[in-house]
Design an enzyme around this catalytic site. Structure first.
Site, PDB file in Angstrom:
ATOM      1  N   ASP A  16      15.489  14.108  59.310  1.00  0.00           N
ATOM      2  CA  ASP A  16      15.642  12.902  60.133  1.00  0.00           C
ATOM      3  C   ASP A  16      16.126  13.206  61.540  1.00  0.00           C
ATOM      4  OD1 ASP A  16      14.700  11.157  58.236  1.00  0.00           O
ATOM      5  OD2 ASP A  16      16.674  10.674  57.430  1.00  0.00           O
ATOM      6  N   ARG A  97      33.139  10.914  60.625  1.00  0.00           N
ATOM      7  CA  ARG A  97      32.328  10.180  61.591  1.00  0.00           C
ATOM      8  C   ARG A  97      33.026   9.893  62.916  1.00  0.00           C
ATOM      9  NH1 ARG A  97      29.475  12.510  58.806  1.00  0.00           N
ATOM     10  NH2 ARG A  97      27.933  11.679  57.364  1.00  0.00           N
ATOM     11  N   ASP A 126      27.674   4.797  57.580  1.00  0.00           N
ATOM     12  CA  ASP A 126      27.801   5.781  58.654  1.00  0.00           C
ATOM     13  C   ASP A 126      27.319   5.253  60.000  1.00  0.00           C
ATOM     14  OD1 ASP A 126      29.037   7.695  57.112  1.00  0.00           O
ATOM     15  OD2 ASP A 126      27.168   8.602  56.441  1.00  0.00           O
ATOM     16  N   SER A 177      20.882  12.649  48.264  1.00  0.00           N
ATOM     17  CA  SER A 177      21.352  12.612  49.638  1.00  0.00           C
ATOM     18  C   SER A 177      22.785  13.115  49.632  1.00  0.00           C
ATOM     19  CB  SER A 177      21.294  11.181  50.164  1.00  0.00           C
ATOM     20  OG  SER A 177      22.088  11.078  51.318  1.00  0.00           O
TER      21      SER A 177
HETATM   22  N1  ARG Z   1      29.400   6.133  50.663  1.00  0.00           N
HETATM   23  C1  ARG Z   1      30.166   7.157  51.288  1.00  0.00           C
HETATM   24  C2  ARG Z   1      30.762   6.650  52.563  1.00  0.00           C
HETATM   25  O1  ARG Z   1      30.340   5.659  53.041  1.00  0.00           O
HETATM   26  C3  ARG Z   1      29.377   8.432  51.466  1.00  0.00           C
HETATM   27  C4  ARG Z   1      28.234   8.370  52.391  1.00  0.00           C
HETATM   28  C5  ARG Z   1      27.457   9.626  52.263  1.00  0.00           C
HETATM   29  N2  ARG Z   1      26.523   9.772  53.303  1.00  0.00           N
HETATM   30  C6  ARG Z   1      25.392  10.431  53.111  1.00  0.00           C
HETATM   31  N3  ARG Z   1      24.612  10.553  54.137  1.00  0.00           N
HETATM   32  N4  ARG Z   1      25.029  10.914  51.935  1.00  0.00           N
HETATM   33  O2  ARG Z   1      31.668   7.227  53.092  1.00  0.00           O
END
Ligand code: ARG
Length: 399
Positions: A16, A97, A126, A177
């Site tokens: 991506d 992040r 994210d 993922s």
């Molecule tokens: N749900 C978790 C969070 O919001 C993990 C997100 C994981 N991100 C990913 N791109 N796999 O912090």
């Protein structure tokens, strides 16, 4: 006229974010793209990632080693806050992040870019964390999220990239993922999307399966200074080294796996698997030490602060006035949280078996059931009379 002239793109080397490079130029008229990959201790080789960005059409490819500040300024405050989202998730992804956003904004200033870009889709947390953090740090920057708008499937994305010289992933890419860093791994998608399915063993990397863990328990002593972990078994450790070593020691006993249904900010429930050995144990040990060193009212009041703190960090408000105010409260409470917590690691459990502190508020003379007891039992009688007075009056009125 394009949406922006010069863009700093958060770059991981994955499909991506790589496709974002030609896409931003071809479809959105961006003239120049600078990529930025953050080293958060994810364990990937970043030199090939750096080169891939250049091959994909970036004019400049930056790699920033931010492990030290990640631990000191993001993970450690979260430990002091005992931050577990919905009581379970130690925020490994959520904490990274705002730091990535910070270095993106700094790079944008340095290179004179007018926008920031990232490869997040429109369904996750994210995107919120990146967008809101960048806005908080520089409200004049535009934020571009091509993957939120392009509407391409995985196959279409790969095909689009190939058209512009981005090689398709060599190995068949994982059906899961995965986001990973020093604090842990967050795993979604694939067979995990059915909450009834047991997670396959192959998704785990930091934690052993219980059948493979040692058959003898191992003791572990973690020392804290003002709420920050500083020693392992009596030896001082730098923050990054401390987390790395604890991940190994604790993961080796199969401790630190979480399987949960989580409520995302965007309203979706998602099935999440985490492994976060060091963070989970550090938070539990830290909370235990607080129970020894904080007064009852501070300890109890802090629970509510922690819940709010955790929620706003999860929801992308790291750089916000409320977060700053809660930080000030939490810092004030940590002044006396120094001491050692002793744990026994065995077959998936980290059991706290002892704790001690020079600042302990535990008073043996008062707590004991033995002859040394200093507690004034007579005083309890008067106390109970006053404490129970409203209840007595109410009961008399209600008979
Ligand atoms: N749900 C978790 C969070 O919001 C993990 C997100 C994981 N991100 C990913 N791109 N796999 O912090």
């Amino acid at each position: 006229m394009g949406r922006a002239k010069k863009v700093v793109l958060a770059y991981s080397g994955g499909v991506d974010t790589s496709v974002c490079i030609p896409y931003l130029k071809q479809e959105w008229g961006v003239e120049e793209i600078i990529t930025l990959a953050a080293d958060l201790g994810q364990g990937d080789e970043l030199e090939p990632v750096r080169e891939k960005a250049l091959k994909s059409g970036a004019s400049e490819s930056l790699v920033a080693d931010v492990k030290d500040i990640f631990v000191k300024e993001y993970a450690f405050p979260a430990i002091q806050a005992n931050a577990l989202y919905e009581n379970r998730y130690p925020l490994g992804t959520a904490l990274a992040r705002p730091l990535i956003a910070k270095i993106l904004v700094e790079a944008a200033a340095k290179y004179g870019a007018d926008a920031i870009a990232h490869g997040c889709t429109g369904k996750g947390n994210d995107q919120v964390r990146f967008d809101v953090s960048c806005t908080a740090l520089n409200p004049n920057l535009k934020i571009l999220a091509p993957a939120r708008e392009w509407g391409m499937s995985r196959e279409q994305t790969i095909a689009y990239g190939e058209k512009f010289g981005i090689p398709a992933p060599v190995k068949k890419s994982s059906p899961f993922s995965i986001d990973k860093n020093l604090l842990g791994r967050s795993i979604e998608a694939g067979t995990l999307e059915d909450p009834a399915n047991e997670p396959p063993e192959e998704i785990y990397e930091m934690t052993k399966a219980i059948v493979d863990t040692p058959n003898e328990p191992e003791y572990l002593e973690i020392g804290f200074q003002k709420g920050l972990p500083t020693t392992i078994n009596g030896t001082s450790k730098e923050p990054v080294e401390l987390i790395e070593q604890l991940n190994k020691i604790i993961g080796n006993h199969g401790i630190g796996r979480i399987d949960m249904i989580e409520n995302r900010l965007v309203g979706i429930k998602s099935r999440e698997i985490y492994e976060s050995p060091a963070m989970i144990v550090l938070i539990n040990a830290h909370r235990d030490l607080e129970s020894l060193t904080l007064t009852a009212d501070v300890s109890q009041y802090k629970r509510g602060i922690e819940e709010t703190y955790t929620k706003i960090v999860y929801n992308g408000l790291w750089y916000s006035p409320l977060k700053a105010a809660l930080d000030a409260f939490i810092q004030q409470t940590q002044e006396r949280v120094s001491g050692v917590v002793r744990l026994k690691l065995f077959k998936g459990n980290a059991t706290i078996v002892g704790r001690w502190s020079d600042n302990s508020l535990y008073t043996p003379d008062l707590a004991t059931y033995g002859a040394e007891d200093q507690f004034d039992h007579k005083a309890a009688e008067g106390f109970i009379y006053v404490w129970g007075l409203p209840t007595r009056i109410w009961a008399q009125q209600n008979k």
